[in-house]
Motif scaffolding. Structure first.
Motif, PDB file in Angstrom:
ATOM      1  N   TYR A  11     -30.537  26.456   6.985  1.00  0.00           N
ATOM      2  CA  TYR A  11     -31.443  27.098   8.432  1.00  0.00           C
ATOM      3  C   TYR A  11     -31.261  25.964   9.302  1.00  0.00           C
ATOM      4  O   TYR A  11     -30.734  26.526  10.378  1.00  0.00           O
ATOM      5  N   GLY A  12     -31.443  24.088   8.987  1.00  0.00           N
ATOM      6  CA  GLY A  12     -31.091  23.730  11.110  1.00  0.00           C
ATOM      7  C   GLY A  12     -29.875  24.401  11.402  1.00  0.00           C
ATOM      8  O   GLY A  12     -29.931  24.478  12.775  1.00  0.00           O
ATOM      9  N   LYS A  43     -32.040  29.835   1.040  1.00  0.00           N
ATOM     10  CA  LYS A  43     -32.807  28.574   0.435  1.00  0.00           C
ATOM     11  C   LYS A  43     -34.182  30.059   0.302  1.00  0.00           C
ATOM     12  O   LYS A  43     -34.749  29.734  -1.240  1.00  0.00           O
ATOM     13  N   GLY A  74     -16.589  21.169   0.726  1.00  0.00           N
ATOM     14  CA  GLY A  74     -17.071  19.246  -0.211  1.00  0.00           C
ATOM     15  C   GLY A  74     -17.844  18.269  -0.020  1.00  0.00           C
ATOM     16  O   GLY A  74     -18.903  19.165   0.279  1.00  0.00           O
ATOM     17  N   GLU A  75     -18.818  17.426  -0.874  1.00  0.00           N
ATOM     18  CA  GLU A  75     -19.735  17.609  -1.372  1.00  0.00           C
ATOM     19  C   GLU A  75     -19.510  15.536  -0.622  1.00  0.00           C
ATOM     20  O   GLU A  75     -18.343  15.085  -0.301  1.00  0.00           O
ATOM     21  N   ILE A  76     -20.175  15.513   0.318  1.00  0.00           N
ATOM     22  CA  ILE A  76     -20.356  14.911   0.818  1.00  0.00           C
ATOM     23  C   ILE A  76     -20.863  13.801   0.210  1.00  0.00           C
ATOM     24  O   ILE A  76     -22.140  13.886  -0.365  1.00  0.00           O
ATOM     25  N   GLY A 103     -31.006  19.884   3.748  1.00  0.00           N
ATOM     26  CA  GLY A 103     -32.181  20.213   2.771  1.00  0.00           C
ATOM     27  C   GLY A 103     -32.646  18.799   1.664  1.00  0.00           C
ATOM     28  O   GLY A 103     -32.907  17.571   2.212  1.00  0.00           O
ATOM     29  N   ILE A 121     -34.432  25.739  -9.080  1.00  0.00           N
ATOM     30  CA  ILE A 121     -34.038  26.662  -8.117  1.00  0.00           C
ATOM     31  C   ILE A 121     -34.314  26.340  -6.684  1.00  0.00           C
ATOM     32  O   ILE A 121     -33.887  26.605  -5.556  1.00  0.00           O
ATOM     33  N   LEU A 150     -45.516  27.913  -3.235  1.00  0.00           N
ATOM     34  CA  LEU A 150     -44.693  29.307  -2.786  1.00  0.00           C
ATOM     35  C   LEU A 150     -43.730  29.619  -2.767  1.00  0.00           C
ATOM     36  O   LEU A 150     -43.858  30.899  -3.239  1.00  0.00           O
ATOM     37  N   GLU A 154     -43.808  32.834  -5.656  1.00  0.00           N
ATOM     38  CA  GLU A 154     -42.521  33.724  -5.708  1.00  0.00           C
ATOM     39  C   GLU A 154     -42.092  33.553  -7.156  1.00  0.00           C
ATOM     40  O   GLU A 154     -40.913  35.030  -7.368  1.00  0.00           O
ATOM     41  N   GLY A 269     -34.379  19.270  10.003  1.00  0.00           N
ATOM     42  CA  GLY A 269     -34.771  20.498   8.858  1.00  0.00           C
ATOM     43  C   GLY A 269     -36.034  18.939   8.126  1.00  0.00           C
ATOM     44  O   GLY A 269     -36.486  18.736   8.200  1.00  0.00           O
ATOM     45  N   ALA A 280     -37.957  26.232   6.041  1.00  0.00           N
ATOM     46  CA  ALA A 280     -37.796  27.242   7.163  1.00  0.00           C
ATOM     47  C   ALA A 280     -37.752  27.011   8.963  1.00  0.00           C
ATOM     48  O   ALA A 280     -36.773  27.311   9.689  1.00  0.00           O
ATOM     49  N   LYS A 342     -42.055  40.313   5.725  1.00  0.00           N
ATOM     50  CA  LYS A 342     -41.355  38.972   5.026  1.00  0.00           C
ATOM     51  C   LYS A 342     -39.964  39.674   4.721  1.00  0.00           C
ATOM     52  O   LYS A 342     -39.219  38.926   5.140  1.00  0.00           O
TER      53      LYS A 342
HETATM   54  C1  LIG Z   1     -37.784  29.196  -3.737  1.00  0.00           C
HETATM   55  C2  LIG Z   1     -37.999  28.713  -2.120  1.00  0.00           C
HETATM   56  C3  LIG Z   1     -38.207  29.962  -1.232  1.00  0.00           C
HETATM   57  C4  LIG Z   1     -38.674  29.305   0.199  1.00  0.00           C
HETATM   58  N1  LIG Z   1     -39.373  30.841   0.755  1.00  0.00           N
HETATM   59  C5  LIG Z   1     -39.460  29.688   2.620  1.00  0.00           C
HETATM   60  C6  LIG Z   1     -40.018  30.799   2.939  1.00  0.00           C
HETATM   61  O1  LIG Z   1     -40.111  31.732   3.228  1.00  0.00           O
HETATM   62  N2  LIG Z   1     -40.334  30.306   4.344  1.00  0.00           N
HETATM   63  C7  LIG Z   1     -39.840  29.250   4.723  1.00  0.00           C
HETATM   64  O2  LIG Z   1     -40.480  28.512   6.110  1.00  0.00           O
HETATM   65  N3  LIG Z   1     -39.528  27.815   3.854  1.00  0.00           N
HETATM   66  C8  LIG Z   1     -39.398  28.495   3.049  1.00  0.00           C
HETATM   67  N4  LIG Z   1     -38.486  27.761   2.179  1.00  0.00           N
HETATM   68  C9  LIG Z   1     -38.129  25.818   2.962  1.00  0.00           C
HETATM   69  C10 LIG Z   1     -36.450  26.127   3.150  1.00  0.00           C
HETATM   70  O3  LIG Z   1     -36.154  27.160   2.825  1.00  0.00           O
HETATM   71  C11 LIG Z   1     -35.803  24.947   3.503  1.00  0.00           C
HETATM   72  O4  LIG Z   1     -37.505  23.989   4.809  1.00  0.00           O
HETATM   73  C12 LIG Z   1     -34.818  25.129   4.466  1.00  0.00           C
HETATM   74  O5  LIG Z   1     -34.183  25.313   3.391  1.00  0.00           O
HETATM   75  C13 LIG Z   1     -34.237  23.733   4.919  1.00  0.00           C
HETATM   76  O6  LIG Z   1     -32.983  23.953   5.888  1.00  0.00           O
HETATM   77  P1  LIG Z   1     -32.071  22.919   5.733  1.00  0.00           P
HETATM   78  O7  LIG Z   1     -31.781  23.161   7.278  1.00  0.00           O
HETATM   79  O8  LIG Z   1     -33.566  21.926   6.217  1.00  0.00           O
HETATM   80  O9  LIG Z   1     -31.374  22.517   4.959  1.00  0.00           O
HETATM   81  P2  LIG Z   1     -31.010  23.939   3.822  1.00  0.00           P
HETATM   82  O10 LIG Z   1     -31.647  25.330   4.625  1.00  0.00           O
HETATM   83  O11 LIG Z   1     -31.772  23.374   2.602  1.00  0.00           O
HETATM   84  O12 LIG Z   1     -28.918  23.266   3.305  1.00  0.00           O
HETATM   85  C14 LIG Z   1     -29.121  22.038   3.372  1.00  0.00           C
HETATM   86  C15 LIG Z   1     -27.801  22.552   3.192  1.00  0.00           C
HETATM   87  O13 LIG Z   1     -26.885  20.967   3.161  1.00  0.00           O
HETATM   88  C16 LIG Z   1     -26.003  21.372   1.673  1.00  0.00           C
HETATM   89  N5  LIG Z   1     -25.949  19.690   0.887  1.00  0.00           N
HETATM   90  C17 LIG Z   1     -27.174  19.134   0.549  1.00  0.00           C
HETATM   91  N6  LIG Z   1     -26.579  18.313   0.328  1.00  0.00           N
HETATM   92  C18 LIG Z   1     -25.181  18.242  -0.119  1.00  0.00           C
HETATM   93  C19 LIG Z   1     -24.083  17.759  -0.034  1.00  0.00           C
HETATM   94  N7  LIG Z   1     -23.831  16.454  -0.759  1.00  0.00           N
HETATM   95  N8  LIG Z   1     -22.728  17.762   0.505  1.00  0.00           N
HETATM   96  C20 LIG Z   1     -22.280  19.358   0.930  1.00  0.00           C
HETATM   97  N9  LIG Z   1     -23.330  19.767   1.202  1.00  0.00           N
HETATM   98  C21 LIG Z   1     -24.693  19.384   1.027  1.00  0.00           C
HETATM   99  C22 LIG Z   1     -26.177  22.868   1.149  1.00  0.00           C
HETATM  100  O14 LIG Z   1     -25.028  23.271   0.577  1.00  0.00           O
HETATM  101  C23 LIG Z   1     -27.241  23.246   2.154  1.00  0.00           C
HETATM  102  O15 LIG Z   1     -26.329  24.350   2.473  1.00  0.00           O
HETATM  103  C24 LIG Z   1     -38.548  27.994   0.439  1.00  0.00           C
HETATM  104  C25 LIG Z   1     -37.786  27.074  -0.166  1.00  0.00           C
HETATM  105  C26 LIG Z   1     -37.728  27.234  -2.148  1.00  0.00           C
HETATM  106  C27 LIG Z   1     -37.292  26.331  -2.901  1.00  0.00           C
END
Ligand SMILES: Cc1cc2nc3c(=O)[nH]c(=O)nc-3n(C[C@H](O)[C@H](O)[C@H](O)COP(=O)(O)OP(=O)(O)OC[C@H]3O[C@@H](n4cnc5c(N)ncnc54)[C@H](O)[C@@H]3O)c2cc1C
Length: 354
Positions: A11-12, A43, A74-76, A103, A121, A150, A154, A269, A280, A342
């Protein structure tokens, strides 16, 4: 050519991309986006995939296409902040500026057996596996969900609607569900679970997990499948960076969201230490500020002495397909309206990012 590297297409970083392309990114810059997945995983919807109420394609959107985005899938495996090099398996990617948005993952609070014997999950791959194994459960099987935040709520409600033949137990650490929010909200969610035959177990303290058994204090509870939704922490790569971390292992950043000792590195994030619970929504608000800081620096202008405070609207949760609950601007919203809100937020998000 200079290089801005974005680690993680969550998301970030999706928001940063949308803010800097096409006009803000200077002509002499290339963006490299690195993720293990070839698409952006939604997510916030992974619970629905695990429960079987949404399909795989409903919980992902394509990354934006632009000739100045170079994607690496790929995997960082390493982030070297001193030499400014990212390792993706055997490949190396260097950067001038970096945004870390990787994340979080499950936190097991040192509960023995929790990591080994529960489902997750937190990643798309983990949610797919959870979905697969839940789908194989016979009628009458017992599913335990540890953690009634949450995502646990859900998941439990979506699973109930998707499989009415399973016994579902939701383990809540609190006296009442969502105990940090008004009682009206808790009562609404609890009533939904009572009416839909989901057993909420209050005051739980899971002390051990062994194959098929949850130990809640001194009680043994047999379950055919256990899902862990009881805590998160930044991914290990970020927890292990040689920088200052908070107690929860999030990276301490300055008001410009930079690592103070590496000001060309931003953290967005769930990995960043911010004065709100990770979400998110928070990742996106912070991303807006990072995009602004990058733009200001690229234009050679001075950064503001004080960045504006980040504001969070509240949260929205689903109770199955038609009902929901929300806490928005200190107000409780329940029922169909919360569900519509939502769905609307998700629709808008997909519309802008798809
Ligand atoms: C079930 C569930 C419900 C949620 N509901 C809500 C909601 O309703 N509202 C809300 O605001 N938030 C919600 N959240 C929280 C929200 O999903 C997270 O806070 C948000 O996704 C964080 O964004 P981010 O950009 O930090 O990382 P993320 O969106 O988690 O993205 C991280 C990315 O990094 C990649 N990645 C990680 N490690 C590696 C690696 N080693 N190599 C390559 N790629 C990698 C992943 O594949 C991913 O694409 C929920 C979370 C869950 C689990």
């Amino acid at each position: 050519m200079k290089s801005l590297v974005l680690l993680g297409g969550g998301y970030g970083n999706m928001r940063i991309l949308s803010k800097i392309l096409p006009e803000v990114l200077p002509q002499d810059y290339q963006v490299t986006l690195i993720d293990r997945m070839p698409y952006h995983g939604l997510k916030t919807e992974f619970y629905a995939l695990a429960a079987g109420s949404k399909s795989d394609k409903d919980v992902r959107v394509n990354f934006p296409k632009d000739e100045r985005i170079n994607t690496v899938y790929g995997e960082i495996t390493d982030i070297d902040l001193d030499s400014q090099i990212i390792s993706v398996g055997q490949s190396r990617v260097d950067y001038d500026e970096l945004v870390i948005g990787l994340g979080c993952e499950d936190k097991y609070h040192n509960v023995p057996g929790a990591k080994e014997h529960t489902y997750s999950i937190q990643t798309l791959a983990a949610a797919r596996k959870t979905y697969h194994d839940i789908s194989e459960l016979p009628s009458g099987a017992q599913v335990g969900i540890v953690g009634a935040g949450l995502s646990g709520i859900e998941l439990a409600s979506a699973l109930r609607e998707s499989r009415d033949d399973l016994d579902i137990f939701l383990y809540d650490r609190g006296e009442r569900i969502l105990n940090q929010f008004p009682e009206k909200l808790s009562n609404y969610v609890k009533k939904w679970f009572d009416e839909h035959n989901v057993t909420v177990v209050p005051n739980s303290n899971i002390v051990k997990v062994s194959p098929g058994v949850l130990y809640n204090k001194d009680t043994e509870n047999k379950h055919d499948l256990i899902v862990w939704t009881a805590g998160i922490q930044p991914v290990a790569l970020v927890r292990n960076l040689p920088v200052e971390h908070s107690q929860s292992r999030r990276v301490i950043v300055n008001q410009y969201h930079q690592i103070p000792t590496y000001p060309n590195v931003y953290v967005v994030g769930d990995c960043a230490n911010l004065p709100f619970a990770p979400s998110a929504q928070l990742a996106e608000e912070q991303a807006d500020q990072i995009a602004y800081v990058l733009k200001t620096i690229w234009q050679g202008k001075p950064l503001p002495e004080k960045m504006p405070d980040i504001k969070i609207q509240g949260f929205l949760g689903a109770l199955g397909e038609k009902k929901g609950f929300a806490y928005l601007m200190d107000k409780t919203v329940t029922g169909r309206l919360a569900s519509i809100l939502k769905s609307g937020v998700l629709w808008l998000y997909k519309h802008h990012n798809g």
